[in-house]
Design a protein around this motif. Sequence first.
Motif, PDB file in Angstrom:
ATOM      1  N   THR A  65      43.240  33.510  38.677  1.00  0.00           N
ATOM      2  CA  THR A  65      41.875  32.971  38.772  1.00  0.00           C
ATOM      3  C   THR A  65      41.567  32.568  40.214  1.00  0.00           C
ATOM      4  N   SER A 119      38.874  34.393  42.895  1.00  0.00           N
ATOM      5  CA  SER A 119      37.798  33.632  43.549  1.00  0.00           C
ATOM      6  C   SER A 119      37.755  33.918  45.039  1.00  0.00           C
ATOM      7  N   ARG A 133      35.861  25.910  38.775  1.00  0.00           N
ATOM      8  CA  ARG A 133      34.537  25.560  38.242  1.00  0.00           C
ATOM      9  C   ARG A 133      33.434  26.479  38.758  1.00  0.00           C
ATOM     10  N   GLY A 134      33.816  27.466  39.580  1.00  0.00           N
ATOM     11  CA  GLY A 134      32.805  28.376  40.126  1.00  0.00           C
ATOM     12  C   GLY A 134      31.914  27.669  41.121  1.00  0.00           C
ATOM     13  N   PRO A 166      30.367  31.795  44.403  1.00  0.00           N
ATOM     14  CA  PRO A 166      31.028  31.541  43.112  1.00  0.00           C
ATOM     15  C   PRO A 166      31.481  32.813  42.397  1.00  0.00           C
ATOM     16  N   ARG A 216      34.778  35.396  33.084  1.00  0.00           N
ATOM     17  CA  ARG A 216      35.048  34.528  34.235  1.00  0.00           C
ATOM     18  C   ARG A 216      33.934  33.483  34.355  1.00  0.00           C
ATOM     19  N   GLN A 246      34.158  29.356  33.940  1.00  0.00           N
ATOM     20  CA  GLN A 246      33.672  28.396  34.940  1.00  0.00           C
ATOM     21  C   GLN A 246      32.759  27.350  34.296  1.00  0.00           C
ATOM     22  N   ARG A 280      33.289  23.320  33.772  1.00  0.00           N
ATOM     23  CA  ARG A 280      32.309  22.299  34.183  1.00  0.00           C
ATOM     24  C   ARG A 280      31.899  21.420  33.014  1.00  0.00           C
TER      25      ARG A 280
END
Length: 676
Positions: free
Chosen positions: A43, A47, A90-91, A96, A597, A601, A605
């Motif tokens: 992950t 990113s 959390r993107g 993001p 994905r 995220q 959150r």
Amino acid sequence: MRKKNITHNKIHSSATRSREENLFYSLCDDSFSHISANSLKETLMSSGLQPDDYRLKELFHELNNHDQLSIQMFTKIIQKSELFVEKALRGELAIPDFKDFSTRVDQIYDDVKSKINGELASYIPPLAEVDPDQFGIAIITKDGQVYKKGQADVDFSIQSMCKPFNYCIAIEQLGIEEVHRHVGQEPSGRFFDDLSLLKQEKDAGIDDNSSNVPFNPMINAGAIMTAGLIKDQLRDNERLNFVREQFGKLIGWKQDGSSNIDLPRFNKEMARQENFKGYNNLALGYLLMATGNLPHKKSICPDDIYPEKPDEFEFYIENAVIKALKLYFSICSIEMKATDVAMAAATLANGGVCPVTQERVLSQETVRKCLPVIQMCGMYNGSGKFFQEIGLPAKSGVGGGVFLVVPQLMGICIFSPRLDPHGNSVRGIAMAQKLTSKYLLHLFDGLMTSTERLDPRVPISRWRASSCSESIWASSIGDIRTLQRLLSEQRDLEAGDYDGRTPLHLAAAEGHTEIVKFLLDNDVKPRPDRWGGYPIADAIVGKHQDIINLLKEIKTGLSLPVHITHKDDQKVDNSVKIEDELSVIELLWAASENNIRGIRQLVARGVPVHASDYDDRTALHLAAAEGHIETVKYLITHGHPLHVRDRWNATPLDEARREKRSKVSAYLSSVHKKSN
Ligand code: GLU
């Protein structure tokens, strides 16, 4: 530190989960007791973070020692890591949706690769002999996400790309006022190596002697002057080393070697050749001397150049000129990779702090003073047009490099040595053009309402959500002021969501006659939704006669929507309404596009997976209707109830059946059976 026994149930309810639990939960696939260390690593990589990222060293070391992580281990690791790890999950990193961004830039790179026009710089052999087909690009965000493609790790001659950095170094050392006693900040409108100077206004507090200064630090006269200012009391090699170390700090070099980044290389042969052929630059050096503007120590006579006493008189060559030129030629002959230059540009984008080492290399004030000058003067005689079109500060060099700074977002460097007649990399310019026509990056794009160009700063699902959700929510609650504003912002009020539902549908469904009138008065056309229903069908179901009359007046198809519900199944599960409406729409877009994905995220959150929209649709309705089995499984595993009902009473299973999604139907039916 918190120590708790976290049970399945505890973890299951998003309302009571802690931040770390939300993060952990988002990464779970089938078990809630463990996640695989690899999935955390993957992950982070997806990113845009790099395995050799200086900041991730300890974290990766830890992860390499484990296959599985319990919530307790995970929490400990997250609490020890820097905030950007959490942001990645959390993107919330600078870009993001880095995967999506990378795929689109790959596409642009492939398109631009076919451009083979332009000529190599030919004034010195080391530049004339490079492989003309080389092409690399690197993009680094302020959070240290890295994209690279092609020859992004090949050293090339930075040439004039050094000029902005020299300017920054001089400002840091002497202060902006002192630097501008010696060099201006005005576009010259002349060639980069022109021998003319700018007449400074005397009433600007500048003494008589320094009234003729180079136009700006991005052209040769100004760059030679700037070089002349840097550490002029040191020996030549010390000055060059000082500059290399400053460049090093911009690209993430650490003196103790801990960041694995080397100091930029100096190409001695390149500098020798620059010196052999650099008559124009020599002339500039003496011109600067003639204006009395180049700092020098009057008594220095270069004995080392003429050791024997000449017959007639001691021929005097001003050492300050030689020293300024020597440093200028040397810095132009530094070599860097596109990834290094992109990091230096990212440091500028990040207000002077290197994204990876987190060290402040330049003050914010220095960066803020420098960027406008780059923007006005960085692209030779194409600077004005470049800024108008691309709208970003950028600097190029005849070595084929060009870097761009997107303030508070990222640095970009493209390397491809074929140049256009201005001296700018042909592919560099083409990449910049295509990037800014795909993405909202131009400094004045804030003025634009665009539904075609993407904003890399927001996740793709959020970007889609933001283009329609505000108008639809506003219509559904009768908020005419918001619609008036959106109209004046030239928003598309016909745009539909993942179900093709539009503002007109929702206004009709909820009985807001005033809104329907407003939309029709402004030429908004009724469109069919996913089920073939026009807004009038919503008004009929809701028995809103005024609206039916209004909609009847305009010619539109009146197909009846096809909603199918399973009669025997009467069970009802609750979905949830949350205040953050945009996140709900984002979740449903992500589900409709099988974007797990993105869903992870949102879960990280703390967004509940069963949040519902204005039509009581949930992520599971969308994933089922679109036949995305992976997303369906993820949602079910994460506690999404089965019998949530949309506005038309349909469950996700009804939707899967209606759309003939056999895999999803079979899966949902089996879950259904098990739960009975
Ligand atoms: N060293 C080169 C010169 O001063 C710089 C050329 C450039 O990249 O603009 O001529």
